[in-house]
Design a protein around this motif. Structure first.
Motif, mmCIF file in Angstrom:
data_model
loop_
_atom_site.group_PDB
_atom_site.id
_atom_site.type_symbol
_atom_site.label_atom_id
_atom_site.label_comp_id
_atom_site.label_asym_id
_atom_site.label_seq_id
_atom_site.Cartn_x
_atom_site.Cartn_y
_atom_site.Cartn_z
ATOM 1 N N SER A 1 -21.767 39.542 14.011
ATOM 2 C CA SER A 1 -22.782 38.726 14.766
ATOM 3 C C SER A 1 -22.139 37.359 14.910
ATOM 4 C CB SER A 1 -24.132 38.475 14.098
ATOM 5 O OG SER A 1 -23.857 37.845 12.752
ATOM 6 N N GLY A 2 -20.979 37.133 14.534
ATOM 7 C CA GLY A 2 -20.155 35.687 14.310
ATOM 8 C C GLY A 2 -20.772 34.733 13.282
ATOM 9 N N GLY A 3 -21.597 35.493 12.242
ATOM 10 C CA GLY A 3 -21.935 34.584 11.206
ATOM 11 C C GLY A 3 -21.129 34.007 10.348
ATOM 12 N N LEU A 4 -19.808 34.256 10.346
ATOM 13 C CA LEU A 4 -18.584 33.616 9.694
ATOM 14 C C LEU A 4 -18.032 32.588 10.300
ATOM 15 C CD1 LEU A 4 -17.729 36.851 7.434
ATOM 16 C CD2 LEU A 4 -19.296 34.960 6.802
ATOM 17 N N GLN A 5 -18.346 32.636 11.589
ATOM 18 C CA GLN A 5 -17.383 31.780 12.797
ATOM 19 C C GLN A 5 -17.984 30.226 12.120
ATOM 20 O OE1 GLN A 5 -17.691 32.887 16.436
ATOM 21 N NE2 GLN A 5 -16.918 34.751 16.393
ATOM 22 N N SER B 1 -14.473 48.393 19.895
ATOM 23 C CA SER B 1 -15.079 46.926 19.643
ATOM 24 C C SER B 1 -14.285 45.835 20.004
ATOM 25 C CB SER B 1 -14.934 46.738 18.006
ATOM 26 O OG SER B 1 -15.009 45.297 17.632
ATOM 27 N N ALA B 2 -15.084 44.636 20.605
ATOM 28 C CA ALA B 2 -14.300 43.605 21.044
ATOM 29 C C ALA B 2 -13.629 42.739 20.008
ATOM 30 C CB ALA B 2 -15.744 42.582 21.455
ATOM 31 N N THR B 3 -13.750 43.168 18.745
ATOM 32 C CA THR B 3 -13.081 42.413 17.785
ATOM 33 C C THR B 3 -11.722 43.469 17.303
ATOM 34 O OG1 THR B 3 -14.387 43.663 15.993
ATOM 35 C CG2 THR B 3 -15.092 41.354 16.655
ATOM 36 N N SER B 4 -11.696 44.495 17.640
ATOM 37 C CA SER B 4 -10.626 45.248 17.446
ATOM 38 C C SER B 4 -9.211 45.227 18.281
ATOM 39 C CB SER B 4 -10.979 46.760 17.327
ATOM 40 O OG SER B 4 -11.366 47.116 18.595
ATOM 41 N N SER B 5 -8.182 45.071 17.797
ATOM 42 C CA SER B 5 -6.975 44.785 18.736
ATOM 43 C C SER B 5 -6.382 45.600 19.585
ATOM 44 C CB SER B 5 -5.820 44.338 17.865
ATOM 45 O OG SER B 5 -6.446 43.388 16.480
ATOM 46 N N PHE B 6 -6.423 46.932 19.058
ATOM 47 C CA PHE B 6 -5.742 48.075 19.812
ATOM 48 C C PHE B 6 -5.966 49.203 19.549
ATOM 49 C CE2 PHE B 6 -3.010 46.474 16.659
ATOM 50 C CZ PHE B 6 -2.821 47.577 16.090
ATOM 51 N N GLU C 1 -10.323 31.380 8.624
ATOM 52 C CA GLU C 1 -10.065 32.536 9.383
ATOM 53 C C GLU C 1 -10.557 33.989 8.722
ATOM 54 O OE1 GLU C 1 -6.056 34.709 11.231
ATOM 55 O OE2 GLU C 1 -5.929 33.036 9.795
ATOM 56 N N VAL C 2 -11.146 34.902 9.390
ATOM 57 C CA VAL C 2 -11.326 36.242 8.744
ATOM 58 C C VAL C 2 -10.476 37.053 9.506
ATOM 59 C CG1 VAL C 2 -13.209 37.770 8.456
ATOM 60 C CG2 VAL C 2 -13.754 35.512 8.562
ATOM 61 N N LYS C 3 -9.812 37.810 8.595
ATOM 62 C CA LYS C 3 -8.716 38.753 8.856
ATOM 63 C C LYS C 3 -9.428 40.171 8.515
ATOM 64 C CE LYS C 3 -4.393 36.161 8.962
ATOM 65 N NZ LYS C 3 -2.895 36.187 8.181
ATOM 66 N N VAL C 4 -9.459 40.869 9.795
ATOM 67 C CA VAL C 4 -9.949 42.326 9.461
ATOM 68 C C VAL C 4 -8.920 43.145 9.474
ATOM 69 C CG1 VAL C 4 -11.891 44.112 10.144
ATOM 70 C CG2 VAL C 4 -12.114 41.583 10.419
ATOM 71 N N PHE C 5 -8.556 44.062 8.538
ATOM 72 C CA PHE C 5 -7.449 45.108 8.417
ATOM 73 C C PHE C 5 -7.915 46.529 9.028
ATOM 74 C CE2 PHE C 5 -5.913 41.669 5.951
ATOM 75 C CZ PHE C 5 -4.421 41.681 6.301
ATOM 76 N N GLU C 6 -7.493 47.320 9.906
ATOM 77 C CA GLU C 6 -7.867 48.640 10.110
ATOM 78 C C GLU C 6 -7.371 49.407 9.068
ATOM 79 O OE1 GLU C 6 -6.249 50.326 13.842
ATOM 80 O OE2 GLU C 6 -5.713 48.416 14.702
ATOM 81 N N GLU D 1 -27.865 35.995 22.705
ATOM 82 C CA GLU D 1 -29.051 37.194 22.581
ATOM 83 C C GLU D 1 -28.242 38.631 21.849
ATOM 84 O OE1 GLU D 1 -28.215 35.634 25.639
ATOM 85 O OE2 GLU D 1 -29.800 35.007 26.477
ATOM 86 N N LEU D 2 -26.981 38.730 21.942
ATOM 87 C CA LEU D 2 -26.257 39.651 21.490
ATOM 88 C C LEU D 2 -26.228 39.522 19.944
ATOM 89 C CD1 LEU D 2 -23.288 40.296 24.005
ATOM 90 C CD2 LEU D 2 -25.462 41.329 23.969
ATOM 91 N N TYR D 3 -26.401 38.285 19.523
ATOM 92 C CA TYR D 3 -26.131 37.825 18.216
ATOM 93 C C TYR D 3 -27.714 37.519 17.483
ATOM 94 C CZ TYR D 3 -21.494 37.741 19.424
ATOM 95 O OH TYR D 3 -20.444 37.814 19.942
ATOM 96 N N GLY D 4 -28.889 38.213 18.281
ATOM 97 C CA GLY D 4 -30.115 38.356 17.533
ATOM 98 C C GLY D 4 -30.640 36.796 17.955
ATOM 99 N N LEU D 5 -30.263 35.905 18.913
ATOM 100 C CA LEU D 5 -30.921 34.633 18.954
ATOM 101 C C LEU D 5 -31.068 34.674 20.381
ATOM 102 C CD1 LEU D 5 -28.795 32.079 16.893
ATOM 103 C CD2 LEU D 5 -31.284 32.692 16.628
ATOM 104 N N SER D 6 -32.310 34.004 20.988
ATOM 105 C CA SER D 6 -32.487 33.704 22.529
ATOM 106 C C SER D 6 -31.848 32.509 22.601
ATOM 107 C CB SER D 6 -34.041 33.651 22.907
ATOM 108 O OG SER D 6 -34.504 32.164 22.144
#
Length: 690
Positions: A607-611, A8-13, A618-623, A292-297
């Protein structure tokens, strides 16, 4: 433990060992240089002698004479065309007089009449030439080609006019609203007057080439940077578990992998933080450059930006949904519609606004489910509120009401405090018309009764269509969240398959000095194990997303980790905004399958809907296995004890061997399942002996 690398582009490592010996990061092979081939004699040397020279001269003379004769014939044909103009248009034409005149309008290039064409040309002004060739196969082929060209030109003209009209309308709206919408920097730029203008082709190409993270060049650079690791892995397995990043970071300042064998824990931690920051920046650029990657033209994105500014949301906030590109803010609408508001009240127990709280849907369970959940939470020292949605009092299982009431605290009293809501549902059979008894474990579609009221607090009908209780629970959570201070921490957790080992609120990042921005807060999300499954590999998770949003909108997320919707934490101000967003996803998609809430949860994040959402800093996602809540559900291929996730006392561990504060989905592992059920039996016996 070998960890699977994140794609994922969002995963760190990720640990490099999950790659099949680096096969996913093969070295870049540059294409061969262009080679020019020369004829040589079979002997391998160029042949040159007197005979070949004479033959060469004769051949050149023959070519020159032929060329001259050809020119004379062509010249004669052109001048015998019956009044040909001095300029003959390139191409072929045929047909009756009207066709001839119509087609002639689309001849865009002309050359001198003495130009030598490689194929025979028909004089556009010569009816004699048209008639002589009319009816031949060659004639019809070129007529068809010419008509296709004319239709293509007409279509291009129409498209250009349509696009120009759209651009004119968009500019008019932008000017009237005095706004600067978000725009695609690959296609547009700002001029010296801070106006958005279209880039030239050269500028667009230059900009694109300067963005390595969004091009094949970025992937090539990533592979090049991982070559050293690849070479080390070929020699030994010393660095098989070294962490890597799986996307080019767009910077030379941060290494794309670290040698685990020689890197301290502190350096590793600092590196991971840098990678996360770089990933966040790349994700922001992706959303801005590739909507477009997030459902919008792109045109829909601009229209959406403009529309959201002028919309008056249900909560009366006008013009705050999106601002300009620097201060763009999203406000999801209130679940309460048409001037209504939540009127639902606790059946027993009272909220304490200043404390932390745990929210859970807990309807229809036996007493033993409540006992494990509540006793394990109490034993951690937690002294906040536990807010539960339970069945109507006359439908509660034996002993449940008395047990829950035993934890109700009076005003000012310390300790774990239970707040119970008995929610009334109207549920339906599959036909959507026939009323049914109960939610049937969430399969049936239901509506909330007495949730919302008008200005006089008189109940109004549920504004939403019947949906699974698991989806409707987010409305309950939203109403409950309004009872707490902005920076109280809230946890949303499944109650049936979770228990507590440590106080989950004891180690949170709190703004104890009050120096932070009090208008927003932090969200915590928790992943499932990405080694065991990604979204695309999970039949259920991919199905929920596709059913809600469509294949094309969600396919970019299929290689990303699953984020569990049954385990979320955050400051109240952030949780409240997130819950608005979850309810809005049902309103948008009308996805009514059981489990669609998990799809909503993952879509909002990926989709970036929480940006740029009001209230969420901030949204922190924990593995999996690195945060407060340890989701164990997909780890079924091997016992947890063999993975090193259980200690000798049967405590569930994180990957760093620390005890997980919350163990979620404990019943998926046979050994842990047996242990927890034994622990629960002892709790029940202790309760009976009191």
């Amino acid at each position: 433990m070998q960890r699977r690398p994140k794609t994922s582009a969002t995963s760190s490592f990720a640990a490099s060992s999950s790659l099949p010996r680096f096969n996913q990061h093969t070295p870049v092979v540059n294409p061969p240089a262009v080679r020019r081939y020369h004829y040589t004699h079979p002997s391998g040397i160029h042949r040159s002698n007197k005979n070949s020279s004479i033959f060469k001269n004769a051949l050149q003379l023959f070519i020159a004479v032929s060329f001259g004769l050809t020119c004379m014939v062509i010249y004669k044909n052109i001048n015998n065309g019956g009044g040909a103009s001095s300029n003959s248009s390139i191409g072929f034409t045929a047909g009756n007089g009207s066709d001839h005149q119509s087609l002639r309008k689309y001849q865009s290039a002309s050359v001198s009449k003495d130009h030598v064409f490689p194929t025979r040309q028909y004089d556009l002004s010569s009816e004699g030439e048209l008639q002589r060739n009319k009816g031949t196969g060659e004639y019809h082929v070129h007529l068809q080609q010419q008509k296709q060209q004319m239709e293509k030109s007409q279509k291009e003209d129409s498209n250009d006019q349509h696009q120009a009209a759209i651009e004119e309308d968009m500019q008019k709206i932008i000017k009237e609203n005095n706004i600067q919408p978000q725009y695609n920097p690959e296609e547009y730029k700002k001029n010296d007057n801070n106006q958005i203008v279209k880039r030239t082709t050269e500028e667009a190409n230059a900009y694109m080439n300067s963005q390595p993270s969004n091009s094949s060049r970025g992937e090539q650079l990533l592979k090049q940077k991982l070559m050293n690791l690849y070479e080390l892995q070929q020699k030994s397995d010393l660095e098989d578990t070294s962490p890597i990043v799986t996307r080019y970071l767009g910077t030379e300042d941060t290494p794309h992998w670290l040698p685990k064998s020689s890197t301290s824990d502190e350096i590793m931690k600092q590196w991971k933080e840098k990678v996360e920051k770089a990933k966040d920046e790349m994700r922001r650029l992706d959303r801005e450059m590739f909507p477009e990657l997030y459902g919008l033209s792109r045109i829909e994105k601009i229209q959406s930006d403009i529309l959201n500014i002028s919309n008056n949301h249900q909560d009366g906030n006008r013009g705050n949904s999106r601002l300009n590109e620097q201060t763009s803010v999203v406000i999801y609408p209130s679940p309460a519609k048409d001037g209504s508001h939540p009127i639902i009240e606790p059946t027993f127990g009272q909220h304490r606004s200043h404390v932390d709280a745990v929210f859970a849907l807990a309807e229809g369970y036996d007493l033993k489910i409540y006992v494990l959940f509540i006793e394990s939470l109490k034993d951690t020292g937690f002294s906040g509120d536990l807010v539960l949605s339970v069945s109507a009092l006359d439908q509660l299982k034996p002993g449940v009401e008395a047990y829950l009431r035993s934890y109700v605290k009076e005003e000012g009293e310390e300790g774990l405090n239970v707040v119970a809501y008995t929610v009334s549902w109207t549920c339906y059979e599959r036909d959507g018309v026939t009323e049914a008894k109960g939610a049937n474990e969430g399969v049936r579609k239901c509506q909330l009764n007495g949730m919302y009221g008008d200005e006089n607090n008189d109940p109004v009908d549920d504004p939403f269509e019947p949906r699974p209780v698991a989806t409707a629970r987010y409305e309950l959570y939203w109403a409950w969240s309004l009872r707490y201070d902005d920076h109280s921490w809230l946890m949303l957790i499944d109650s049936r398959d979770a228990y507590f080992q440590l106080n989950p609120f004891a180690y949170l990042e709190r703004d104890v000095n009050g120096s932070g921005d009090k208008s927003d807060g932090v969200l915590y999300f928790f992943e499932e194990n990405a080694e065991a499954s990604t979204i695309g590999q999970s039949t259920f998770n991919s199905k929920w997303l596709k059913e809600a949003y469509g294949q094309s909108a969600v396919e970019p997320f299929f290689d990303k980790p699953i984020i569990c919707s049954g385990s979320t934490m955050g400051e109240k101000v952030a949780i409240e905004s997130y819950l608005r967003g979850m309810v809005a996803q049902f309103e948008k998609t009308k996805c009514k399958a059981k489990g669609c809430d998990q799809g909503f949860h993952n879509y909002l994040y990926y989709s970036g809907g929480l940006q740029n959402v009001k209230g969420i800093r901030e949204v922190k996602v924990f593995e999996q296995g690195t945060g407060t809540i340890n989701n164990l559900g997909v780890l079924r291929s091997k016992p947890l004890s063999e993975r090193g996730l259980l200690d000798e006392n049967m405590n569930v561990l994180n990957w760093d061997k620390s005890i997980s504060p919350v163990a979620h989905q404990w019943d998926r592992d046979d050994e842990l399942n047996k242990h927890v059920k034994g622990m629960r039996l002892r709790m029940m016996n202790d309760l009976r002996n009191k």
